[in-house]
Design a protein around this motif. Structure first.
Motif, mmCIF file in Angstrom:
data_model
loop_
_atom_site.group_PDB
_atom_site.id
_atom_site.type_symbol
_atom_site.label_atom_id
_atom_site.label_comp_id
_atom_site.label_asym_id
_atom_site.label_seq_id
_atom_site.Cartn_x
_atom_site.Cartn_y
_atom_site.Cartn_z
ATOM 1 N N LEU A 25 75.730 31.036 3.805
ATOM 2 C CA LEU A 25 74.641 31.977 3.566
ATOM 3 C C LEU A 25 73.284 31.398 3.956
ATOM 4 O O LEU A 25 72.438 32.072 4.543
ATOM 5 C CB LEU A 25 74.608 32.374 2.082
ATOM 6 C CG LEU A 25 75.759 33.237 1.569
ATOM 7 C CD1 LEU A 25 75.715 33.309 0.044
ATOM 8 C CD2 LEU A 25 75.693 34.642 2.157
ATOM 9 N N SER A 54 64.007 29.947 3.232
ATOM 10 C CA SER A 54 65.117 29.781 2.287
ATOM 11 C C SER A 54 65.160 28.368 1.728
ATOM 12 O O SER A 54 65.396 28.168 0.528
ATOM 13 C CB SER A 54 66.445 30.130 2.960
ATOM 14 O OG SER A 54 66.694 29.288 4.050
ATOM 15 N N GLU A 86 74.788 35.701 -2.978
ATOM 16 C CA GLU A 86 75.723 36.533 -2.247
ATOM 17 C C GLU A 86 75.229 37.982 -2.201
ATOM 18 O O GLU A 86 75.330 38.648 -1.155
ATOM 19 C CB GLU A 86 77.100 36.467 -2.895
ATOM 20 C CG GLU A 86 78.121 37.467 -2.386
ATOM 21 C CD GLU A 86 78.457 37.317 -0.925
ATOM 22 O OE1 GLU A 86 79.004 38.265 -0.342
ATOM 23 O OE2 GLU A 86 78.175 36.250 -0.329
ATOM 24 N N GLY A 89 72.655 38.185 0.365
ATOM 25 C CA GLY A 89 73.283 38.059 1.674
ATOM 26 C C GLY A 89 73.854 39.367 2.185
ATOM 27 O O GLY A 89 73.796 39.666 3.382
ATOM 28 N N ARG A 105 64.680 35.914 2.231
ATOM 29 C CA ARG A 105 65.262 34.588 2.423
ATOM 30 C C ARG A 105 64.663 33.578 1.442
ATOM 31 O O ARG A 105 65.356 32.671 0.969
ATOM 32 C CB ARG A 105 65.020 34.136 3.862
ATOM 33 C CG ARG A 105 65.820 34.895 4.889
ATOM 34 C CD ARG A 105 67.248 34.411 4.941
ATOM 35 N NE ARG A 105 67.316 33.066 5.485
ATOM 36 C CZ ARG A 105 68.381 32.278 5.402
ATOM 37 N NH1 ARG A 105 69.467 32.701 4.768
ATOM 38 N NH2 ARG A 105 68.376 31.069 5.937
ATOM 39 N N GLN A 108 66.471 34.248 -1.751
ATOM 40 C CA GLN A 108 67.857 33.783 -1.644
ATOM 41 C C GLN A 108 67.929 32.263 -1.768
ATOM 42 O O GLN A 108 68.826 31.719 -2.424
ATOM 43 C CB GLN A 108 68.457 34.228 -0.307
ATOM 44 C CG GLN A 108 69.947 33.940 -0.185
ATOM 45 C CD GLN A 108 70.500 34.390 1.152
ATOM 46 O OE1 GLN A 108 69.879 34.203 2.205
ATOM 47 N NE2 GLN A 108 71.689 34.995 1.139
ATOM 48 N N GLY A 150 79.313 29.398 9.033
ATOM 49 C CA GLY A 150 78.292 30.435 8.963
ATOM 50 C C GLY A 150 77.586 30.623 10.281
ATOM 51 O O GLY A 150 77.387 31.755 10.753
ATOM 52 N N CYS A 154 78.380 33.916 12.669
ATOM 53 C CA CYS A 154 77.206 34.750 12.916
ATOM 54 C C CYS A 154 76.901 34.830 14.407
ATOM 55 O O CYS A 154 76.666 35.915 14.957
ATOM 56 C CB CYS A 154 75.999 34.202 12.154
ATOM 57 S SG CYS A 154 74.546 35.259 12.214
ATOM 58 N N MET A 167 75.334 38.564 10.593
ATOM 59 C CA MET A 167 74.969 38.155 9.240
ATOM 60 C C MET A 167 75.833 38.843 8.189
ATOM 61 O O MET A 167 76.155 38.267 7.148
ATOM 62 C CB MET A 167 73.482 38.429 9.004
ATOM 63 C CG MET A 167 72.583 37.521 9.835
ATOM 64 S SD MET A 167 70.806 37.828 9.653
ATOM 65 C CE MET A 167 70.541 37.391 7.944
ATOM 66 N N ALA A 171 78.240 37.116 5.273
ATOM 67 C CA ALA A 171 78.148 37.498 3.865
ATOM 68 C C ALA A 171 79.527 37.842 3.303
ATOM 69 O O ALA A 171 79.849 37.503 2.152
ATOM 70 C CB ALA A 171 77.201 38.678 3.692
#
Length: 390
Positions: A25, A54, A86, A89, A105, A108, A150, A154, A167, A171
């Motif tokens: 994530l 983030s 999550e 995300g 972000r 998150q 990830g 992605c 993305m 997730a």
């Protein structure tokens, strides 16, 4: 004995899945930064804010959440943290405004701090002693698998479904890992919660910040992560631009280099248990520099080989540094020491990522490399000064 062995296995698998979800994530957008820069019409240094925001959120929340986990309970803090991350995300693929995405972000990153900062203390308490090095190595291996999967998922999915599709795929992957983490993670058993009193919590934080033997891993966390995130932030721009002109989907496969970190982090923990932390940590930093220098080449094969070496060396150093904190922090301040380590780690990511990206824009890959080598040399100097205390 069987019960203890079974509990250790559950802890290890839970730490692996939790780390995988967290880092998938956290770093998924890094694979599509060039696409996002085009989508929002912003330069590389600005679009890197989607990563730095983030990690800044994580850094700012690390100490408060690490301290509060002593009263809330570590398992409860980690599970709540991952569930919130999550949820965000799953929402991010539908955000199409740059400032709003940066803000999301940031939140998150603050959410995942509850897992990232508490995991080291939890593992030190629940799987300490002879199991600590190997268990911590597996957790760090999970971070590398998460970061790699990830980014790759992605990047590859985004090539035919757009950045939002990429993305969303990450997730969903993280959601499966989150469910496994919640089901597997045992309750705290070896440490009682501290009462809701500020004085002992603050005293623990003061102790963690004033223990000299912990300064070296804090320094490695800040400068090493600054160098690491810089390379991965700008790597896509270098690969898809002239003269290399690698297609974006293939450029995303460069993140397979994370597999090297999965191996070296797991091995480094076991070796450090036998040989001592300082020599293994210095070895990891040296390997990181060698990989960085190899990437100065204009040959794609040598760039990718250097990336593998660079990644393996960094995660070797990170695995040992995080174990150092868990093993040498005062028992009454283990949670706070873990949170300070994470604060340094993600502050280095946020500040270093922006500074390194700016250096790349101003001086190119060569000037950026010179700056990162200086950071790593300072980190190694801190370890040399502290090695007598370990």
């Amino acid at each position: 004995m069987d019960s203890d062995a079974g509990r250790i296995r559950r802890i290890r698998f839970a730490s692996l899945t939790g780390a995988l979800a967290l880092f998938a994530l956290l770093y998924a957008p890094q694979a599509v930064l060039p696409q996002l820069a085009t989508e929002f019409s912003v330069p590389p240094g600005t679009v890197a804010l989607l990563i730095s925001a983030s990690t800044l959120g994580l850094a700012l929340a690390a100490v408060p959440l690490g301290t509060l986990s002593e009263a809330l309970g570590r398992r409860r803090t980690m599970i709540a943290s991952l569930l919130i991350a999550e949820g965000i995300g799953l929402l991010l693929p539908w955000v199409h405004h740059f400032a709003l995405m940066v803000g999301a972000r940031l939140v998150q990153g603050a959410a995942v701090a509850g897992l990232a900062t508490v995991a080291v203390a939890y593992l030190a308490d629940e799987a300490g002693g002879r199991h600590l090095g190997s268990t911590m190595g597996l957790y760090v291996a999970g971070t590398t698998i998460g970061g790699m999967s990830g980014r790759i998922v992605c990047g590859v999915v985004a090539d035919f479904a757009g950045w939002s599709g990429g993305m969303l795929a990450v997730a969903l992957l993280a959601g499966v890992c989150t469910v496994a983490f919640v089901m597997l993670l045992p309750a705290d058993s070896r440490r009682s919660r501290q009462p809701w009193k500020w004085r002992p919590l603050v005293e623990g934080l003061r102790s963690a910040a004033s223990t000299p033997v912990l300064y070296a891993p804090y320094l490695v966390a800040a400068l090493g992560m600054g160098a690491f995130v810089t390379v991965y932030n700008v790597l896509g721009f270098r690969l898809i631009g002239p003269p290399l002109m690698v297609p974006p989907a293939l450029a995303a496969l460069a993140f397979l280099a994370y597999a090297a970190g999965t191996v070296t982090s797991a091995v480094a923990g076991r070796v450090a248990d036998r040989r001592g932390r300082s020599p293994v940590l210095l070895c990891g930093l040296s390997i990181t520099v060698v990989g960085l220098l190899a990437m100065l080449s204009e040959q794609l094969v040598l760039i990718l080989l250097g990336l593998v070496v660079f990644t393996g060396g960094f995660f070797m150093a990170h695995s040992v540094a995080s174990t150092w904190v868990g093993a040498r922090a005062p028992e009454s301040a283990r949670g706070q020491a873990s949170s300070l380590y994470q604060f340094c780690y993600y502050s280095g990511s946020s500040v270093g990522g922006v500074a390194g990206g700016t250096a790349f824009a101003a001086w190119g890959w060569t000037g950026m490399t010179a700056l990162l080598c200086c950071w790593l040399a300072v980190a190694a100097g801190g370890v040399v000064l502290a090695r007598g205390a370990t």
